[in-house]
Structure formats: C-alpha cells, structure tokens
Design an enzyme around this catalytic site. Structure first.
Site, PDB file in Angstrom:
ATOM      1  N   ASP A 254     -22.050  45.237  17.203  1.00  0.00           N
ATOM      2  CA  ASP A 254     -22.475  44.204  18.153  1.00  0.00           C
ATOM      3  C   ASP A 254     -21.755  42.886  17.886  1.00  0.00           C
ATOM      4  O   ASP A 254     -21.279  42.219  18.805  1.00  0.00           O
ATOM      5  CB  ASP A 254     -23.984  43.971  18.049  1.00  0.00           C
ATOM      6  CG  ASP A 254     -24.782  45.250  18.085  1.00  0.00           C
ATOM      7  OD1 ASP A 254     -24.350  46.196  18.771  1.00  0.00           O
ATOM      8  OD2 ASP A 254     -25.825  45.320  17.415  1.00  0.00           O
ATOM      9  N   SER A 255     -21.689  42.512  16.609  1.00  0.00           N
ATOM     10  CA  SER A 255     -21.033  41.253  16.264  1.00  0.00           C
ATOM     11  C   SER A 255     -19.537  41.321  16.524  1.00  0.00           C
ATOM     12  O   SER A 255     -18.927  40.331  16.934  1.00  0.00           O
ATOM     13  CB  SER A 255     -21.305  40.899  14.803  1.00  0.00           C
ATOM     14  OG  SER A 255     -20.767  41.871  13.936  1.00  0.00           O
TER      15      SER A 255
END
Length: 313
Positions: A254-255
């Site tokens: 996600d990051s």
C-alpha cells in the site's frame, strides 16, 4: 484530490513474540494498534508526501470510530458511511526471524442502503480527480458493487486505480483503470500469467496482455525482488541494493503504491523518481509494525537502481 476507498477497513493489531507453541501461554510484546485498511494506508502515505487525500469507506461500532478518529488525528479527513456491526480487528504476529502469522477477519456486513449512501457520496465529490480502490470487500456486498463505484467515478470525469486481489479484477480491467498494482502471485491467480522474478521477456509479455485487456498503466511488484512499471509504450525495472530487516510486510504494498502515485500522478514523465520513492518507502515500511515513520526513505532512495527495459522482438 486523490480519494481512497477501503470498503473493508480494520484495526491492525501488530505484536511480536519469540515463538508460537500450541496449548500454552504466549507472552507477546511491542503491541501496536493502528487504524488500517489498504486504502487508508495509501491515504496516510500520500499525506506524508504532501498529496491532498481523503478516505472513503464503511465503518461500524467502536472499532470503526477508532479508525475514523485515528485517521483524523493524523490529519487525514474521512467521509465515512456508517453500518451496523463492528469493524474488524486483524492480528499480525511476528514470531521470530522469517516467521509471520497474519490473521485477517471478514469484517462487518453491508447492505443495499449502505452501498447507495456511498454511491451518492461519490457523486457529491466536486474535487475528485482519482479514486484508489484497495483491498477486500465486506460480507454481503452486492455482485456489481465495484462496477457501480467505477461508473460513478468515470461519470465525474475522474480516473481510478485498482489494488485488489479479487478475481473481479480480471473483468474490471476492461473499464480502463489508470493503474493497477498486482504482485506476481495475483498476476498468476487472477490472470493466469506467470512471470519469473527479474525476467524481462516474461514481464514484457505479461504487460502486453494487461494493456490489451484495457489497463493504461501497470505497477507490478515482486516483493524483495523489485518492481516493474509499464505505461504501454515503455517498461522500467527497479530494485534495491541493500538488505532489510523484515518486521511486517502488511503495509508495504500500500505504501509503495502511494509513494509511486505521490510523484507520478502529477507528472507521468517522472517514472524513475516515482519508482525510487516507491521502492524506498516499501523497504522502510517492512522494517516497522504498521507504516512506521518513513525515517529511512531518503537514505534508501539513493540505493534504488532503475533501468529501462529494452524491448525484445
């Protein structure tokens, strides 16, 4: 504005121990509770890199309030749709080097009224430029929920990004997402396409097929082995030149996606810089329970190698 949609958010409960044995008491340490969900992680990372963002999603009960209040305390606004039940709590246990247990719950169910409220919320967003749709769907979600979300996004003249592991991705790519972010396992499970690490030829073939299906851009992640990016005309590969101490891989994808978008979304010519920041961010995050504080990103960014792949005939 980049909005994110987490239909099935969670509190992530990260803990550690020195080993896990059945039928005995296990003493844990380093407990970290974080408001979470794939889209929330994208928004938190975008906000860290100075990109305006707002969170959308379904929330329920005390755990839903914890997530919404926690996100807003971090300075990221939330437009919640409240449902019945209790938003899930997921448990991630690091039981020693190379041993990680991920216990992920189903989440609170939604109904047709909840879905309609979310559709109307999207229709009301006058500053929507892009919607990042991430993660799983909660129980009882209607069959065409994501298609209906995307239809409303496109009606606003906005783009959408997909980071989902659902088999639905195979059909949704025909709606021409701006970007998808599969990993190599998802590529095989959903599309039946196999790639082998840093194998340019197999990746070129995979990218060609995905673009032919309707995808505009692809960020293909290979975990610690690196990542490829294709815009349909050119292909790049990025890898790190250093080892990391893996604490938890939960938020890394996600990051990485958010870091890439923070550069690329406003200047699509900056692929190499976007890949460097993406890889550096993911490497830093795996060393932390949750997202961490991004303290090593600048150091790591200088140690990411990016090359453009020369097309083979």
């Amino acid at each position: 504005m980049i909005y994110t949609l987490t239909a099935n958010p969670a509190i992530d409960y990260n803990i550690a121990c020195d080993g896990l044995e059945p039928n005995c008491v296990t003493r844990t340490r380093n407990a970290v509770y974080t408001p979470n969900g794939k889209g929330l992680n994208v928004s938190f990372t975008l906000d860290h890199y100075g990109v305006p963002t707002t969170i959308l999603g379904f929330f329920a009960g005390f755990s839903g309030r914890f997530i919404v209040e926690g996100a807003e305390a971090l300075g990221v606004p939330v437009k919640p749709v409240w449902t019945e039940g209790i938003t899930r709590v997921n448990v991630f246990l690091n039981a020693g080097p190379g041993t990680e247990y991920n216990m992920v719950n189903a989440g609170a169910a939604v109904n047709a009224d909840n879905e309609q409220e979310l559709f109307e919320l999207i229709e009301s967003l006058d500053d929507l430029d892009c919607l990042v749709i991430s993660g799983s769907l909660p129980p009882q979600t209607s069959e065409h929920f994501l298609q209906e979300v995307i239809k409303r996004v496109k009606a606003k003249g906005a783009e959408f990004v997909l980071d989902i592991s659902s088999p639905q991705l195979k059909e949704l790519v025909a709606l021409e997402p701006l970007l998808i972010k599969p990993n190599d396992d998802e590529l095989a499970d959903i599309f039946g396409i196999t790639v082998s690490g840093e194998d340019d030829e197999s990746v070129q073939a995979a990218m060609t097929e995905l673009h032919e299906r309707g995808v505009k851009n692809v960020l293909l992640t290979l975990g610690g082995a690196g990542a490829y990016f294709s815009n349909g005309e050119r292909l790049w590969f990025a890898r790190r030149t250093f080892e990391v101490n893996v604490v938890s891989t939960v938020c890394a994808g996600d990051s990485s996606l958010a870091a890439f978008l923070s550069v690329w979304s406003h200047d699509q010519s900056q692929v190499e810089e976007a890949l460097k920041l993406s890889m550096a961010t993911g490497a830093n995050v795996v060393e932390c329970p949750g997202l961490g504080d991004f303290a090593k990103v600048d150091e790591y960014r200088d140690k990411i190698l990016v090359r453009e792949v020369v097309a083979t005939k």
